[in-house]
Enzyme design. Structure first.
Site, PDB file in Angstrom:
ATOM      1  N   GLU A 137       0.818  -1.209   0.000  1.00  0.00           N
ATOM      2  CA  GLU A 137       0.000   0.000   0.000  1.00  0.00           C
ATOM      3  C   GLU A 137       0.858   1.269   0.000  1.00  0.00           C
ATOM      4  O   GLU A 137       0.547   2.233  -0.703  1.00  0.00           O
ATOM      5  CB  GLU A 137      -0.951   0.001   1.205  1.00  0.00           C
ATOM      6  CG  GLU A 137      -1.863  -1.202   1.296  1.00  0.00           C
ATOM      7  CD  GLU A 137      -2.713  -1.420   0.051  1.00  0.00           C
ATOM      8  OE1 GLU A 137      -3.031  -0.432  -0.647  1.00  0.00           O
ATOM      9  OE2 GLU A 137      -3.062  -2.579  -0.228  1.00  0.00           O
ATOM     10  N   HIS A 154       2.300   2.152  -3.314  1.00  0.00           N
ATOM     11  CA  HIS A 154       1.339   2.843  -4.183  1.00  0.00           C
ATOM     12  C   HIS A 154       1.449   4.361  -4.062  1.00  0.00           C
ATOM     13  O   HIS A 154       1.007   5.072  -4.981  1.00  0.00           O
ATOM     14  CB  HIS A 154      -0.084   2.442  -3.805  1.00  0.00           C
ATOM     15  CG  HIS A 154      -0.604   1.239  -4.532  1.00  0.00           C
ATOM     16  ND1 HIS A 154      -0.554   1.092  -5.896  1.00  0.00           N
ATOM     17  CD2 HIS A 154      -1.239   0.118  -4.063  1.00  0.00           C
ATOM     18  CE1 HIS A 154      -1.117  -0.046  -6.247  1.00  0.00           C
ATOM     19  NE2 HIS A 154      -1.539  -0.660  -5.153  1.00  0.00           N
ATOM     20  N   GLU A 204      -1.252  -2.515  -9.607  1.00  0.00           N
ATOM     21  CA  GLU A 204      -1.293  -3.492  -8.527  1.00  0.00           C
ATOM     22  C   GLU A 204      -0.113  -4.453  -8.548  1.00  0.00           C
ATOM     23  O   GLU A 204       0.403  -4.825  -7.499  1.00  0.00           O
ATOM     24  CB  GLU A 204      -2.612  -4.265  -8.578  1.00  0.00           C
ATOM     25  CG  GLU A 204      -3.844  -3.399  -8.391  1.00  0.00           C
ATOM     26  CD  GLU A 204      -3.864  -2.662  -7.060  1.00  0.00           C
ATOM     27  OE1 GLU A 204      -3.111  -3.041  -6.136  1.00  0.00           O
ATOM     28  OE2 GLU A 204      -4.639  -1.706  -6.937  1.00  0.00           O
TER      29      GLU A 204
END
EC number: 3.4.11.-
Length: 879
Positions: free
Chosen positions: A329, A332, A351
């Protein structure tokens, strides 16, 4: 600045061109909004009371209208427009709002149409805060308190705002949130002021700084009586860190608080630039449907099982799991947030890069966590999914709403990560990283495509054309290559490996003419050590010299690239005696590929069982774990004839003694790998090896845990409860059912409910399955989210699948009304392990008319039926 703005605008222009315009501007869009109007920035104020089912909103949107038009369309879902006004310069434009189906709202100018140029809309509206699904703005209760959290990816910002809800539009957002004073309020950016809310005594107005340019799906907020754990600062810019837990549970964030700063710093080192946003909050979500965490800018959300642990629950598995997901996460923040995909057809790159980067970060964080088994889990899982003729390419057109949902699948995460890892090795890690850094710097705060990324890493390695061509073979078509391998040695000891590359084709699958350029590396024994030889392999025949061999190698294996290798009978026989001494990096993929090929009918069970037996003698717990998983994943319908006796002998003579030796309880000084082996070995031995003593021990430990949560090792609670429930007697079942009806702790409930899905006693199973719809004193035993997970667990269990399917058939309408919207269509997912023609007929007949009722339902049914077909065909393997 000009360079990345130009690249971002070019990407936007291409993105908009793909969105067809309606012929009549008053007709609602079919899917995409097009470029008649483009957002420039947003200012939104929401009034949210977590105790209430609705919220109020006001949003001002500055936009550019591209051409004169009587109507401006935006995304909006389940919003009631109270009033709307547009201004262009000094002209106030009254509008009439019109619903455009479920996804759109149109604003028609009264009198003269909107003119080309800038405009500002002010829209007041109300909306709902969902207590069942976890999309848009939703609310959940924890220990009597309500919490509101947002989940806007992929296209759910439209539940909270009328907006332009597509990823290519990146604009600043400025949020103000009114809420009762007892609540903590957080969003993407730091809070700039808190004041009394005018006209609402006991409420506070929380204003937040304007964001850097963001797409709507990365806007986020949360409101509730959180514990706020201050985490100090981390990284080059001393980024402030905070951790938000349900009230009274802040202490359970201990590991998250300890590990997050190091994760952030590892990622800064890789990207060569500071964390790109002002702060980082970590926010707890109780339960979620179809997501576990979300990379909202500056405010990442995670389900509580990833974040919260009491001291006895903070196992090595818990620590590794948060580190991996947290790294995904936070990665990202650069790859996906700083540089955003232009359209959902590049979801895979977003992803898969984060997954790949998460794996690298975990290894840097703790090298022991980077062992062969966890690194190969995603490879094995993605190859199994990618063998289907109905598998999607990584890069796939997104032309309708169902395509967005379909773009978030296991291949998106797992295959993409494996492909990136393979190409990193080919281009070299140093050049690959340089390309990543150049890509990020050139497109910061803008949008980009996967082609932009390929060019950047190809240029960094001075292989632009080759990289683009090779990448495209893995990204733009489904499937994976298989290499049939033969070892040839001459009288002088010179050795070569002859390979023939073609598409990996399960028995009974439709023919494929796909071709690849595969960066492949092969390992072999030479002079008592391991040597490696790499080559770029195209479809057809290739010969790879093994130059370091001084005599014919005792064995030949392959690194875990994204391909399957099938040794001929002679090479397989040559490899077998040496397998137990191979490095685990070679042994784990060898076992995994044997399992994949057997489950696909490419080779028979008789041929792979000796591989599993040899792997169980390996000193690495990870290799032994891979063998146990392979045995577990063997479909019962394939265990026939001589293979049935051979499988039983392995279970009796190898698995069971090892399980009895290890026992259900960990021993002092054990490594994490040993504990993870126990996690899969003990329930397998109790189930498939049929050991009554292990089953009885599990029942005793489960009963102790149900009475006192310290009654079993935290890492072993799930396999203990699952085993106890599988072989539950009436008393054990009653204890499970009582806890399911009363326990409120979400982690405990998840484990108990999952165990109940596995109850097999014919007298008890109907009662267990009935809990999905059961009520006690007017209260549901399971809410809709829990019931969904319960039914998925029941259909995944080999011993319960057919009974669970029968329960679905008998109660489908009641279940569909209870479960979160659209999710009933995914209940077909685990039925692909049903493995007879009769099973297929029943699944097809039942879901034929029901699956179209749900987004993505027909595709899920198609894949499940193909899985059943391949399972049936694998019963008569080719080799």
């Amino acid at each position: 600045m000009q360079k990345f703005l130009f690249a971002g605008l070019l990407g936007l222009a291409l993105s908009f061109a793909a969105g067809a315009q309606p012929v009549d501007p008053k007709s609602p869009p079919a899917f995409r909004l097009g470029d008649a109007a483009i957002p420039l920035d947003y200012k939104a104020r929401l009034s949210i009371d977590p105790d209430a089912e609705r919220f109020e909103g006001e949003i001002r949107i500055r936009m550019r209208i591209g051409r004169a038009t009587p109507m401006v369309w935006m995304h909006a879902r389940k919003l009631e427009i109270v009033s709307a006004e547009f201004r262009q310069g000094t002209r106030a434009i009254g509008v009439t709002s019109t619903s455009g189906g479920n996804e759109f709202v149109g604003f028609e100018a009264k009198g003269e149409p909107f003119a080309a140029g800038e405009a500002e809309a002010t829209i007041r509206y109300t909306g709902s805060v969902d207590a069942l699904s976890t999309r848009g703005l939703f609310r959940q209760k924890s220990a009597g308190d309500w919490y509101v959290v947002s989940q806007f990816e992929a296209d759910s910002a439209r539940f909270a705002f009328p907006c332009f809800d597509e990823p290519g539009w990146k604009t600043p957002w400025q949020l103000t949130i009114d809420a009762p004073a007892a609540n903590v309020v957080v969003s993407n950016t730091p809070e700039t002021s808190v004041s009394d809310t005018p006209g609402r005594p006991g409420w506070k107005r929380h204003a937040f700084a304007a964001t850097k340019p963001l797409p709507s799906y990365l806007v986020a907020l949360s409101v509730g009586p959180f514990d706020v754990v201050e985490g100090g600062t981390a990284g080059r810019n001393k980024t402030p860190l905070r951790y938000l837990a349900p009230k009274g549970r802040g202490a359970e964030m201990r590991w998250v608080k300890e590990s997050t700063p190091r994760i952030l710093e590892i990622l800064e080192d890789y990207f060569g630039m500071p964390y790109p946003f002002e702060k980082l909050d970590t926010v707890t979500v109780g339960q979620a449907v179809n997501f576990g965490a979300m990379e909202n800018v500056g405010m990442i959300t995670y389900v509580e099982s990833l974040l919260l642990a009491k001291p006895n629950e903070e196992t090595p598995a818990f620590r590794r799991r948060y580190t991996a997901v947290g790294a995904h996460e936070i990665a990202h923040m650069w790859f996906g947030n700083l540089v955003t995909l232009a359209w959902w057809d590049d979801t895979w790159l977003n992803e898969s890069f984060a997954s790949w980067m998460g794996d690298k970060t975990v290894t840097a964080f703790n090298p022991e966590w980077g062992s062969a088994y966890p690194r190969n889990v995603t490879r094995n899982r993605s190859l199994f999914a990618d063998r289907l003729a109905t598998a999607r390419p990584l890069h796939n057109p997104v032309l309708e709403k169902g395509d967005i949902d379909a773009s978030f699948n296991r291949l998106t995460y797992d295959k993409g990560a494996q492909v990136l890892s393979m190409f990193e090795g080919w281009l070299t890690p140093e050049r690959f990283r340089h390309g990543v850094r150049e890509y990020m710097a050139a497109r910061a705060y803008g949008s980009a495509t996967s082609q932009d990324f390929f060019r950047a890493v190809g240029d960094a390695a001075d292989k632009r054309d080759a990289a683009l061509a090779a990448f495209s073979t893995f990204v733009n078509q489904p499937g994976a290559p298989m290499m049939d391998a033969v070892l040839r040695c001459d009288a002088k000891g010179a050795a070569v490996l002859d390979v023939v590359q073609s598409a990996f084709q399960p028995q009974g699958a439709r023919a494929s003419n796909a071709s690849w350029t595969t960066p492949a590396c092969f390992a072999y024994e030479a002079g008592g050590s391991v040597k490696k030889q790499c080559a770029e392999v195209a479809n057809g025949k290739a010969t790879i010299a093994l130059p370091a061999a001084q005599a014919c190698p005792r064995w030949v294996a392959w690194d875990s690239g994204y391909f399957v290798m099938r040794p001929d009978a002679a090479l397989a026989k040559r490899n077998l005696p040496a397998l137990a001494a191979w490095p685990d990096t070679l042994a784990v993929p060898y076992v995994n590929d044997a399992s994949l090929m057997q489950r696909s009918g490419v080779i028979g069970l008789d041929r792979v069982l000796p591989v599993y037996k040899a792997a169980l003698a390996h000193k690495s717990p990870g290799v032994r774990r891979a063998a146990v998983e392979a045995l577990k994943n063997t479909n019962p319908e394939h265990v026939t004839g001589s293979a049935k006796a051979a499988r039983a002998a392995i279970d009796r003579d190898v698995v069971l003694p090892l399980a009895r030796q290890m026992g259900w309880t960990e021993k002092p000084g054990e490594s994490d790998e040993v504990r993870e082996l126990r996690f899969v070995l003990l329930p397998y031995a109790a189930d498939y090896a049929g050991d009554e003593a292990l089953r009885a021990q599990a029942r005793d430990l489960a009963r102790q845990w149900l009475r006192d949560r310290s009654g079993a090792d935290a890492m072993m609670v799930t396999p203990i409860l699952d085993t106890a429930a599988r072989f539950a007697d009436a008393g054990t079942y009653a204890a499970f059912e009582a806890e399911a009806a009363t326990t409120q702790n979400l982690r405990d409930r998840r484990q108990i409910v999952s165990a109940l899905a596995k109850v097999r006693d014919p007298a008890l199973r109907p009662k267990a399955l009935g809990l999905a719809l059961d009520k006690r004193s007017g209260q549901e035993v399971m809410n809709g989210r829990e019931a969904l997970l319960f039914l998925e667990d029941a259909t995944e269990d080999d011993g319960n699948r057919r009974a669970a399917f029968a329960y679905l058939r008998d109660n489908f309408d009641a279940l569909a009304a209870k479960l979160p919207p659209e999710t009933p269509g995914q209940l077909v997912r685990h039925l692909d392990r049903m493995c007879t023609p009769q099973d297929r007929s029943q699944v097809a007949a039942f879901f034929k008319d029901r699956s179209p009722r749900f987004v993505g339902g027909p595709r899920r049914l198609e894949q499940a039926l193909e899985g059943i077909d391949l399972c049936v065909a694998a019963g008569t393997p080719r080799v």
